[in-house]
Design an enzyme around this catalytic site. Structure first.
Site, mmCIF file in Angstrom:
data_model
loop_
_atom_site.group_PDB
_atom_site.id
_atom_site.type_symbol
_atom_site.label_atom_id
_atom_site.label_comp_id
_atom_site.label_asym_id
_atom_site.label_seq_id
_atom_site.Cartn_x
_atom_site.Cartn_y
_atom_site.Cartn_z
ATOM 1 N N TYR A 160 0.949 -1.201 0.030
ATOM 2 C CA TYR A 160 0.001 -0.091 -0.059
ATOM 3 C C TYR A 160 0.991 1.383 0.058
ATOM 4 C CZ TYR A 160 -4.393 -2.355 0.852
ATOM 5 O OH TYR A 160 -5.345 -3.230 0.828
ATOM 6 N N ASP A 219 -6.185 -0.687 -6.353
ATOM 7 C CA ASP A 219 -7.680 -0.501 -6.193
ATOM 8 C C ASP A 219 -8.320 -0.087 -5.012
ATOM 9 O OD1 ASP A 219 -7.209 -2.356 -4.413
ATOM 10 O OD2 ASP A 219 -7.932 -4.136 -5.817
ATOM 11 N N HIS A 265 -10.472 -6.926 -5.164
ATOM 12 C CA HIS A 265 -10.068 -6.748 -4.029
ATOM 13 C C HIS A 265 -10.964 -7.749 -3.126
ATOM 14 C CE1 HIS A 265 -7.750 -4.085 -1.228
ATOM 15 N NE2 HIS A 265 -8.381 -4.684 -0.059
HETATM 16 C C1 HOC Z 1 -8.029 2.367 1.569
HETATM 17 C C2 HOC Z 1 -7.068 1.413 2.459
HETATM 18 O O1 HOC Z 1 -6.632 -4.920 2.184
HETATM 19 C C3 HOC Z 1 -9.005 -5.071 3.390
HETATM 20 C C4 HOC Z 1 -7.426 -4.580 3.322
HETATM 21 C C5 HOC Z 1 -6.942 -3.319 3.857
HETATM 22 C C6 HOC Z 1 -7.637 -2.308 2.967
HETATM 23 C C7 HOC Z 1 -7.067 -0.865 3.055
HETATM 24 C C8 HOC Z 1 -7.475 0.131 2.114
HETATM 25 O O2 HOC Z 1 -9.515 -4.743 4.246
HETATM 26 O O3 HOC Z 1 -9.180 -5.291 2.004
#
Ligand code: HOC
Length: 387
Positions: A133, A161, A252
């Site tokens: 990230y 994403d 995701h």
């Molecule tokens: C904008 C930040 O991948 C999830 C993890 C953390 C997501 C953070 C996204 O919970 O999907």
């Protein structure tokens, strides 16, 4: 009991019964009405197989390479955040199981264990990748990337994403009560822990990340760079044009943009677009989302994926039975995939071809019932004012 686990879904059932409500809500939630989340697996049901017979399939080899590293199966344990919500030892549980079964693990930026703990738990020849990230403070990201490379990571997967967190309402309904969720959340001064685990950990991510940043990443690392979270063929083509070594088609796990397409649905058209542009050589395409069966892995490979990422099922296996559970799930995937290869009449990964699947109905969406909002709401907390 672990010997009663016959498929990946069984682990989900056990995990639901053993996880605390906040952990279950965080792991299992999808965005909004959870249409994309369910569609991820449903889309595999619209692909049929075209088995060939009278082939000598006595010996089947499921091993392959991904980004040049050997693996026993064309699948990897993808990055998922906050492993300690599911098991006291967190992500190292996944590392140990991956080591025992020659599987690649993608280490999440938002792991509960420190990055070094996870790398230290790996065997000398074990392949690990880093999921990144990108931090608003690029120095933090640069330091992390350089450190990851020095610790032997074989690939950098930049998540694209999530410039903003999706609304996972099941998770938001839970008050995030863990004292010590992870290092990044700890160091953030703006974390609001009142709206679920995801919101508590998301505040540092940089929404200004864009294609021009790829050049900067290339200047700070020699690791192959892949963009994770590609949702259209156009963006896969752009990733290749900007010099990335590959992409992960992913929505995701249906946790970000509801109604984003499932990755298996856009795989064939992505491979065609790359080929049309002459960008398909030395460019690896991975997919994640909804892979639950050996036949799902087969379908993805047939349509051109180099490998598939699997997330939630490993979290559930870890939460239910620790290292043994994750190994058992890997064994089930091994058995299922090998059986599908044999029944399909192929003995090597490189012989799995697009003509072995029928995708004529791939676009026939069946939109499942949306999430039951009435069942999810907590009426105690939603009493009208004055009650
Ligand atoms: C904008 C930040 O991948 C999830 C993890 C953390 C997501 C953070 C996204 O919970 O999907």
């Amino acid at each position: 009991r672990i010997d009663e686990m016959y498929n990946s879904f069984d682990f989900e059932t056990v995990a639901k019964s053993v996880l605390k409500p906040d952990a279950w809500a965080y792991y299992s939630s999808g965005a909004d009405d959870e249409i994309s989340m369910r569609e991820n697996h449903n889309a595999f049901h619209r692909i049929w197989l075209r088995p060939r017979v009278m082939v000598n399939v006595k010996n089947v080899d499921t091993s392959t390479t991904m980004l040049g590293s050997r693996t026993s199966l064309p699948l990897y344990i993808t990055a998922t955040a906050l492993g300690k919500l599911g098991h006291a030892e967190g992500e190292v549980v996944l590392t140990k199981a991956a080591k025992n079964r020659d599987i690649i693990q993608m280490i999440p930026t938002l792991a509960s264990c420190s990055f070094d703990e996870i790398v230290d738990a790996a065997g000398p020849d074990q392949t690990q990748w880093l999921q990144l990230y990108v931090n608003g403070n690029r120095e933090v990201s640069e330091k992390f990337v350089r450190h990851a490379e020095s610790r032997g990571m074989k690939g950098l997967f930049i998540t694209a994403d999530a410039p903003q967190l999706g609304r996972r309402e099941k998770d938001m309904r839970q008050k995030y009560s863990q004292e010590d969720p992870d290092e990044i959340a700890r160091t953030s001064t703006t974390v609001n822990r009142d709206e679920g685990a995801a919101r508590a950990i998301s505040s540092f991510i940089d929404p200004s990340l864009c294609w021009d940043d790829v050049a900067w990443f290339k200047s700070i690392t020699k690791m192959p760079i892949l963009i994770k979270g590609i949702q259209t063929p156009e963006d896969a083509v752009l990733a290749a044009k900007y010099g990335c070594q590959g992409v992960v088609l992913s929505n995701h796990g249906g946790r970000q943009l509801d109604f984003a397409p499932s990755s298996i649905e856009i795989l064939a058209e992505t491979m065609e677009a790359l080929k049309r542009e002459g960008l398909d050589k030395n460019f690896e395409v991975y997919i994640d989302g909804g892979v639950r069966r050996g036949s799902d892995v087969f379908k993805a490979i047939a349509l051109g994926a180099k490998g598939v990422g699997i997330g939630r099922p490993f979290l559930y296996a870890m939460s239910a039975y620790g290292v043994e559970g994750v190994e058992k799930l890997l064994e089930l995937f091994q058995n299922e995939f090998e059986m599908v290869m044999r029944l399909m009449g192929v003995t090597r990964i490189e012989d799995i071809k697009p003509e072995m699947v029928d995708i004529r109905n791939i676009k026939d969406h069946f939109v499942a019932n949306p999430v039951d909002h009435l069942a999810n709401a907590s009426y105690e907390r939603m009493q009208p004012r004055g009650n």
